[in-house]
Design an enzyme around this catalytic site. Structure first.
Site, PDB file in Angstrom:
ATOM      1  N   LYS A 140       0.811  -1.216   0.000  1.00  0.00           N
ATOM      2  CA  LYS A 140       0.000   0.000   0.000  1.00  0.00           C
ATOM      3  C   LYS A 140       0.851   1.276   0.000  1.00  0.00           C
ATOM      4  CE  LYS A 140      -4.069  -2.110   0.148  1.00  0.00           C
ATOM      5  NZ  LYS A 140      -5.082  -2.018  -0.922  1.00  0.00           N
ATOM      6  N   GLU A 162      -9.943   5.505   3.040  1.00  0.00           N
ATOM      7  CA  GLU A 162     -10.748   4.419   3.575  1.00  0.00           C
ATOM      8  C   GLU A 162      -9.791   3.277   3.868  1.00  0.00           C
ATOM      9  OE1 GLU A 162     -10.165   4.789   0.381  1.00  0.00           O
ATOM     10  OE2 GLU A 162      -9.440   2.749  -0.027  1.00  0.00           O
ATOM     11  N   SER A 431       1.609  -9.826  -0.768  1.00  0.00           N
ATOM     12  CA  SER A 431       1.246  -8.403  -0.724  1.00  0.00           C
ATOM     13  C   SER A 431       1.506  -7.756   0.636  1.00  0.00           C
ATOM     14  CB  SER A 431      -0.223  -8.232  -1.114  1.00  0.00           C
ATOM     15  OG  SER A 431      -1.038  -9.045  -0.295  1.00  0.00           O
TER      16      SER A 431
END
Ligand SMILES: Cc1ncc(COP(=O)(O)O)c(C=O)c1O
Length: 451
Positions: A140, A162, A431
């Site tokens: 991210k 969010e 991830s």
């Protein structure tokens, strides 16, 4: 409008594509506004230095994508598109972003040859792209660093986000702290409870975490609230969307900011094996780590692409997050895509053990890749994901995030089904790391008595 829980600002109202009103403070050449603190100063004004212009097109991916938002947001979205396309050919911007990815986030992330995992599966060579080793623990941060620089370029003093698993919230709070931006993160109450560690991290970083109690109290509802906030604060605020979802230009913008995963991985794979992989596997929530690792392989049809959705309690149970496999086309959060919705067009609640995959939609480019057959989407259940988490932990000493564990479980199934054999090399995106999920995993292990 497709979501009964949501009043108009968040709805799928179609808006005319009007000319942007980007505001008089904006630099007419670059679309930029002046930065306001020494830390926020960008290296601007350098020429393109051979960088290719970026064409995000009109944001349509076949029948999917587009821009379905209230008119209030149209100027901000157009300002963002302009800021991004000018920044992308600005050598100063690119140097600053590359420097941050290297010196702050820790890129390039390694490619780990998972020898014991491959032996245990009895199948292909497995190369793990280690996004878990980024600063903050997931992919991210690639996106939030880029979008924070764009926020500064647009003269915004506040960012909102969010979050589901909390990883995007943490990555946003992190860049906000780094650049001295005010930050608010919207998070469903259920996710606040199951990702408590990340709530503390965000607060420690100086962000306000706003629990959302509407609807299913998960990612969809957090996104609704973030969009509502943005409609009211758009002059001062940039909304850092965390995945390849939302209205144009977000899906393309986030894909480009995550493309670094696949670009690095491809070069590392060629260096280590002498060629491209036979397959690429990544989990799909909104779909940003998957689009990031797929992007450089899209034009290589011999490389098979697999996106792994949350099958929750089973694809037939109705309790899952498999929007591509079990969804229908519709409009949510500003884009037309595949959605879990009922016959009246009302959004259904998604379910996954993993907060980051617990979303009733998917990025529109994934919907198009599924429709064209370029990528294949499969589902792994909560139980399979836990098996995947245990498998990677015990064979490689890597505890993945529950999201990434879905990709490990999918690999295991694809090997069992003979899709990949010992002649193949598979690239798998880890991830994120599993620390955030340990309470939940421990609770599950206690419940089942499995170690
Ligand atoms: C570690 C991790 N992987 C994957 C995801 C899913 O997001 P995306 O599909 O955008 O990569 C999340 C979302 O929070 C996450 O935290």
């Amino acid at each position: 409008m497709t979501d009964q829980h949501v009043p108009d600002p968040v709805s799928g109202r179609v808006c005319a594509e009007t000319d942007p009103e980007t505001g008089s403070e904006t630099d007419p050449e670059t679309g930029a506004r002046p930065a306001s603190s020494p830390r926020q100063k960008e290296q601007k004004g350098q020429d393109a230095g051979g960088l290719s212009p970026l064409d995000l097109g009109d944001g349509r991916y076949g029948e999917f994508g587009g821009l379905f938002v209230p008119e209030t947001l149209i100027p901000a979205l157009q300002e963002l598109e302009t800021a991004f396309s000018t920044a992308w050919v600005d050598a100063g911007f690119r140097a600053q972003l590359d420097g941050l990815l290297r010196d702050y986030a820790g890129r390039p992330t390694p490619l780990t040859d998972a020898v014991r995992l491959a032996e245990t599966l009895g199948g292909p060579r497995v190369l793990l792209k280690r996004e878990d080793l980024n600063h903050t623990g997931s992919h991210k941060i690639n996106n939030t660093l880029g979008q924070a620089l764009l926020a500064l370029r647009m003269g915004k003093s506040r960012v909102i986000a969010e979050t589901g698993a909390g990883q995007h919230g943490v990555a946003t709070a992190t860049v906000a702290a780094l650049f001295g931006l005010e930050c608010a993160v919207f998070m469903g109450e259920e996710d606040v409870a199951r990702q408590a560690l990340n709530v503390v991290r965000m607060q420690l970083l100086g962000a306000e975490v706003i629990p959302v109690s509407s609807g299913s109290r998960t990612l969809k509802d957090a996104t609704n609230e973030a969009l509502r906030d943005w409609v009211a604060t758009v002059e001062s605020t940039h909304y850092i969307i965390g995945s390849v979802v939302g209205p144009h230009p977000y899906p393309g913008l986030v894909r480009e900011l995550q493309r670094v995963i696949g670009t690095e991985a491809r070069a590392q794979c060629v260096a280590s094996t002498g060629g491209d992989p036979s397959g690429v596997i990544a989990c799909v929530g909104g779909g940003s780590n998957a689009m990031g690792i797929f992007a450089d392989f899209l034009d290589l049809p011999e490389v098979r692409l697999f996106g792994v959705e949350a099958a929750g309690k089973g694809l037939e149970s109705g309790l899952h997050g498999a929007s591509v496999q079990r969804g229908v086309p519709g409009v949510l959060h500003g884009a037309r895509t595949m959605l879990l919705q009922d016959e009246h067009g009302q959004i259904k609640e998604a379910h996954s053990i993993s907060a980051g995959l617990d979303y009733p939609g998917v990025g529109p480019e994934h919907a198009a890749l599924a429709a064209s057959g370029r990528a294949t989407y499969i589902g792994c259940t909560d139980a399979e994901a836990l098996d995947g988490l245990r498998l990677l932990s015990r064979t490689e000493g890597i505890i993945p995030a529950l999201e990434s564990a879905h990709a490990v479980a999918a690999l295991s199934r694809l090997v069992q089904e003979g899709v990949f054999t010992e002649d193949d090399t598979v690239l798998l995106c880890v991830s994120g790391r599993g620390d955030k999920d340990m309470d939940q995993v421990a609770a599950y292990l206690d419940l089942t008595g499995r170690a």
